[in-house]
Scaffold this active site. Sequence first.
Site, PDB file in Angstrom:
ATOM      1  N   ALA A 141      -9.472   5.480   4.432  1.00 24.35           N
ATOM      2  CA  ALA A 141      -9.332   6.622   5.341  1.00 24.35           C
ATOM      3  C   ALA A 141     -10.609   7.442   5.453  1.00 24.35           C
ATOM      4  O   ALA A 141     -11.236   7.777   4.451  1.00 24.35           O
ATOM      5  CB  ALA A 141      -8.179   7.542   4.925  1.00 24.35           C
ATOM      6  N   GLY A 142     -10.976   7.751   6.694  1.00 23.59           N
ATOM      7  CA  GLY A 142     -12.081   8.657   6.963  1.00 23.59           C
ATOM      8  C   GLY A 142     -13.375   8.008   7.389  1.00 23.59           C
ATOM      9  O   GLY A 142     -14.297   8.694   7.841  1.00 23.59           O
ATOM     10  N   GLY A 185      -8.076   9.033   9.942  1.00 21.33           N
ATOM     11  CA  GLY A 185      -8.434   9.077  11.354  1.00 21.33           C
ATOM     12  C   GLY A 185      -9.478  10.101  11.731  1.00 21.33           C
ATOM     13  O   GLY A 185      -9.788  10.267  12.913  1.00 21.33           O
ATOM     14  N   LYS A 240       0.885  -1.160   0.000  1.00 23.62           N
ATOM     15  CA  LYS A 240       0.000   0.000   0.000  1.00 23.62           C
ATOM     16  C   LYS A 240       0.926   1.215   0.000  1.00 23.62           C
ATOM     17  O   LYS A 240       1.575   1.520   0.998  1.00 23.62           O
ATOM     18  CB  LYS A 240      -0.911   0.009   1.219  1.00 23.62           C
ATOM     19  N   THR A 265      -9.115   3.291  12.620  1.00 19.09           N
ATOM     20  CA  THR A 265      -9.582   4.062  13.767  1.00 19.09           C
ATOM     21  C   THR A 265     -11.069   3.865  14.021  1.00 19.09           C
ATOM     22  O   THR A 265     -11.514   3.880  15.175  1.00 19.09           O
ATOM     23  CB  THR A 265      -9.286   5.558  13.549  1.00 19.09           C
TER      24      THR A 265
END
Length: 255
Positions: free
Chosen positions: A183-184, A157, A96, A206
């Site tokens: 992400a997010g 995050g 990645k 997260t």
Amino acid sequence: MKTLKIGKYELTSRLWVGTGKGVPYPLMRECIEASGAQVCTVAIRRIPTGEKPGEAMLDHLKGLTLLPNTALCYNVKDAVLTAQLAREALGTDLVKLEVIGDPQTLFPDNEGLLEAARILLKDGFTVLPYCIDDPIVCRKLQEMGCAAVMPLAAPIGSGLGIRNATNLQIIVEQATVPVIVDAGVGTASDATIALELGADAVLMQTAIYGAREPVTMARAMRAAVEAGYLARQAGRMPRKLYATASSPVEGVVGS
């Protein structure tokens, strides 16, 4: 759900989970198992050293497909070197690819990402680039040979969910490789929306480990990804401005 093909790899799960965040290893493994994830990302520069055999982080990830990432790399040289070290350490050509352009937002450096991807592709890597939700950047990455594109939904995050559904739809429509939302994501509905919009998978960390009950959230994410995938396959009903009777009016008593 159908098998997801990433280059030469065939994967059974469309929910991928990260590692880290200082989570105790037994809890991390419990969350991963509850999520049904087959792929786990590993920040190669954050793997602890000196841990006891049998108790190390990698010991708790046995049986999973490891996806090393180049987190904390802010230039092409560091990203390429980190990917090469990951290949030697973990015995995988998967990476990645992250080339971060700003330490506060952790947004990718587009120019650096494209350059690093070219180098690693020539070096035989299966490259999965973490990128901004820009259809043009995603198109360039897939055209050069990346096995997937991984556009962010929101800053890493942040838990803000998908901030630009229009861009994601365009990326999906134009994609010739799998699209993994990265992400997010903050909660289960974010994961469902990503798959409903046509993403092939979603990566999170997260959102699970930061929940009040991480294992329960991992189960919720597993169900959410399946629901979004099935809804996409089913095809939603058209949106209408006005009401439409759910039952026919013909034959109603007294009419």
